[in-house]
Design a protein around this motif. Structure first.
Motif, PDB file in Angstrom:
ATOM      1  N   ILE A   1     -11.012  -8.831   4.017  1.00 41.48           N
ATOM      2  CA  ILE A   1     -12.552  -8.883   4.159  1.00 41.48           C
ATOM      3  C   ILE A   1     -13.365  -9.705   3.843  1.00 41.48           C
ATOM      4  O   ILE A   1     -13.387 -10.752   5.016  1.00 41.48           O
TER       5      ILE A   1
ATOM      6  N   GLU B   1     -16.166  -7.016  -7.335  1.00 39.31           N
ATOM      7  CA  GLU B   1     -16.394  -5.836  -6.903  1.00 39.31           C
ATOM      8  C   GLU B   1     -15.389  -4.875  -7.139  1.00 39.31           C
ATOM      9  O   GLU B   1     -16.199  -3.383  -7.555  1.00 39.31           O
ATOM     10  N   MET B   2     -14.000  -5.252  -7.763  1.00 35.85           N
ATOM     11  CA  MET B   2     -13.658  -4.407  -8.299  1.00 35.85           C
ATOM     12  C   MET B   2     -13.443  -3.834 -10.073  1.00 35.85           C
ATOM     13  O   MET B   2     -13.912  -2.742 -10.175  1.00 35.85           O
TER      14      MET B   2
ATOM     15  N   TRP C   1       0.740  -0.940   0.344  1.00 29.76           N
ATOM     16  CA  TRP C   1      -0.370  -0.609  -0.189  1.00 29.76           C
ATOM     17  C   TRP C   1       0.860   1.225  -0.100  1.00 29.76           C
ATOM     18  O   TRP C   1       0.383   2.351  -0.524  1.00 29.76           O
TER      19      TRP C   1
ATOM     20  N   PHE D   1      -5.408   7.996 -16.742  1.00 27.18           N
ATOM     21  CA  PHE D   1      -6.104   7.629 -15.365  1.00 27.18           C
ATOM     22  C   PHE D   1      -7.266   6.722 -16.389  1.00 27.18           C
ATOM     23  O   PHE D   1      -7.613   5.450 -15.304  1.00 27.18           O
TER      24      PHE D   1
ATOM     25  N   THR E   1     -17.737   6.693 -16.413  1.00 23.12           N
ATOM     26  CA  THR E   1     -17.600   8.177 -16.268  1.00 23.12           C
ATOM     27  C   THR E   1     -16.355   9.029 -16.489  1.00 23.12           C
ATOM     28  O   THR E   1     -16.911   9.784 -17.170  1.00 23.12           O
ATOM     29  N   THR E   2     -15.286   8.815 -16.978  1.00 24.34           N
ATOM     30  CA  THR E   2     -14.727   9.125 -16.783  1.00 24.34           C
ATOM     31  C   THR E   2     -14.251   9.336 -18.874  1.00 24.34           C
ATOM     32  O   THR E   2     -14.143  10.668 -19.638  1.00 24.34           O
TER      33      THR E   2
ATOM     34  N   ALA F   1     -16.737   1.951 -12.971  1.00 24.94           N
ATOM     35  CA  ALA F   1     -17.936   2.722 -13.006  1.00 24.94           C
ATOM     36  C   ALA F   1     -16.861   4.160 -13.070  1.00 24.94           C
ATOM     37  O   ALA F   1     -16.879   5.095 -14.159  1.00 24.94           O
ATOM     38  N   ILE F   2     -15.544   3.793 -13.293  1.00 25.63           N
ATOM     39  CA  ILE F   2     -14.551   5.089 -13.611  1.00 25.63           C
ATOM     40  C   ILE F   2     -14.773   5.083 -14.711  1.00 25.63           C
ATOM     41  O   ILE F   2     -14.830   6.298 -15.545  1.00 25.63           O
TER      42      ILE F   2
ATOM     43  N   LEU G   1      -6.013  -3.760  -3.668  1.00 24.44           N
ATOM     44  CA  LEU G   1      -7.357  -3.760  -3.726  1.00 24.44           C
ATOM     45  C   LEU G   1      -7.762  -5.036  -3.204  1.00 24.44           C
ATOM     46  O   LEU G   1      -8.962  -5.395  -3.097  1.00 24.44           O
TER      47      LEU G   1
ATOM     48  N   VAL H   1     -16.154  -0.938  -9.435  1.00 27.38           N
ATOM     49  CA  VAL H   1     -16.172   0.181  -9.057  1.00 27.38           C
ATOM     50  C   VAL H   1     -14.795   0.749 -10.075  1.00 27.38           C
ATOM     51  O   VAL H   1     -14.885   2.021 -10.683  1.00 27.38           O
ATOM     52  N   PHE H   2     -14.160  -0.163 -11.056  1.00 29.76           N
ATOM     53  CA  PHE H   2     -13.228   0.306 -11.895  1.00 29.76           C
ATOM     54  C   PHE H   2     -14.310   0.640 -12.959  1.00 29.76           C
ATOM     55  O   PHE H   2     -13.912   1.449 -13.965  1.00 29.76           O
TER      56      PHE H   2
ATOM     57  N   PHE I   1      -2.055  -1.155  -7.558  1.00 32.23           N
ATOM     58  CA  PHE I   1      -3.007  -1.365  -6.924  1.00 32.23           C
ATOM     59  C   PHE I   1      -4.225  -2.050  -7.199  1.00 32.23           C
ATOM     60  O   PHE I   1      -5.736  -2.175  -5.378  1.00 32.23           O
TER      61      PHE I   1
ATOM     62  N   ALA J   1      -6.815  -6.678  -0.400  1.00 36.69           N
ATOM     63  CA  ALA J   1      -7.516  -6.148   0.691  1.00 36.69           C
ATOM     64  C   ALA J   1      -9.076  -6.648   1.285  1.00 36.69           C
ATOM     65  O   ALA J   1      -9.795  -6.493   2.132  1.00 36.69           O
ATOM     66  N   ARG J   2      -9.655  -6.864  -0.596  1.00 37.61           N
ATOM     67  CA  ARG J   2     -11.055  -7.440  -0.592  1.00 37.61           C
ATOM     68  C   ARG J   2     -11.319  -8.917   0.169  1.00 37.61           C
ATOM     69  O   ARG J   2     -11.760  -9.458   0.807  1.00 37.61           O
TER      70      ARG J   2
END
Lengths: 245, 98
Positions: free
Chosen positions: A220, A93-94, A21, A54, A104-105, A100-101, A213, A97-98, A209, A216-217
């Motif tokens: 959990i 989940e990843m 991280w 990005f 939108t971008t 959605a990025i 991620l 999230v990506f 990254f 980390a997931r």
């Protein structure tokens, strides 16, 4: 029979996790510097082209998430272990999230480059389809329970979602559309040297990254499984009330 | 007859010189590309990237903390319940002293 609780010790895996991280955060700061200061402004599109540094790596991480979901789903169907299921869930989940990025971008960049926020271009449409598949996966896992049947159904959806990836990737080459070809591929437009440096550093950073991620997931997911075992032990010992614990 | 011819000629004049009288209707631009400000679009894009990522990271962090706290709480309760009665009393005394 409940096992004796031992205090948590910092393991080598924990150290590696936090070190990853730290490195990723440092590289991400460098990426921001590269995208806004180091990379020159593009002649035709101007400042809006800086979204590219990005946007494209985010699409790449979306692929990594989908690949992880696919691997986890296949692994779960073959082995039926919690670890594979946690990996599939983390990957989906990843991807959301990506995805959605990216979704939108991309239109924000397209608004300047093409003059439109959205066109029903093959690549845009197939990417949207992929995002919807992984949203369906997340909704299924959130609301349909966590039994073996639901897990198997989700695994099938995870495999189906991955089938769309090659379609997204080759859509710009097979069907004409507004979206440019993959910039480094044969027939792509190419990149100026400094732009290329920033782009490859961004790709490397986003790879780290993505690993951080996912890790980390999955941690959990492992915690969720530990909690389920602890709850079972508590029930076995008659500690069925939350306040009693 | 005279008045009718006057009316026709005035109508012809109106159609021939619309520019002098101003626009007579509103028309949609249809699918014509809009002109957006590149700087605003770039700032919006990067803001969205960080908002989406931060929301997800925050959710994961909160979930991880809540799960870890619950697991620790349960493990402690299980240790107390599984321990022999004398040891359990000592544990309670230690807990009340602290």
């Amino acid at each position: 029979m409940a096992k004796k609780h031992t205090p948590k010790a910092v393991t080598g895996a924990d150290t590696a996790f936090y070190a990853l991280w730290l490195v990723t955060t440092g590289l991400m700061l460098f990426c921001i510097y590269g995208a806004f200061i180091y990379a020159p402004e593009e002649r035709a599109m101007g400042i809006v082209q800086r979204i590219f540094y990005f946007h494209a790596p985010s699409a790449y991480v979306m692929y990594i998430g989908a690949a992880a979901c696919f691997a986890g789903s296949v692994g779960y169907l073959l082995r039926r272990t919690d670890g594979w299921d946690a990996l599939a869930r983390a990957g989906a989940e990843m991807s959301v999230v990506f995805g959605a990025i990216v979704m939108t971008t991309g239109p924000l960049w397209g608004a300047k480059a093409w003059g439109y926020l959205w066109v029903w271009d093959p690549r845009l449409t197939t990417t949207l389809l992929s995002l919807l598949i992984y949203i369906a996966y997340i909704v299924l896992r959130a609301f349909a329970g966590d039994g073996p049947g639901e897990r198997k159904f989700a695994a099938a959806l995870g495999i189906l979602g991955a089938a769309n990836l090659p379609i997204i990737h080759f859509s710009v080459e097979k069907w004409a559309g507004q979206h440019p070809k993959v910039i480094m591929a044969k027939g792509g437009g190419g990149l100026q040297h400094d732009m290329k440096v920033v782009f490859f550093i961004a790709l490397f950073t986003f790879t780290l990254f993505a690993v951080a991620l996912l890790w980390a997931r999955v941690r959990i997911g492992v915690l969720e499984q530990r909690l389920a075992r602890a709850e079972q032990d508590a029930i076995d010992l008659g500690l069925d009330d939350r306040t009693e614990a | 007859m005279t008045s009718m011819s006057t009316s026709i000629s005035s109508s012809a004049t109106f159609e021939a010189e619309p520019a002098e009288r101003g626009p007579t209707e509103f028309q949609s631009v249809g699918n014509a590309p809009a002109n957006y400000n590149g700087f605003t679009l770039m700032v919006t894009a990067y803001a969205l990237i960080w908002v989406i990522l931060m929301v997800w990271l925050l959710m994961m962090w909160q979930k991880s903390r809540a799960l870890a706290a619950r697991v620790d709480e349960l493990d402690l309760a299980i240790d107390r319940a599984a321990a022999p009665p004398a040891a359990a009393d000592d544990t309670r005394k230690d807990a009340s002293a602290s």
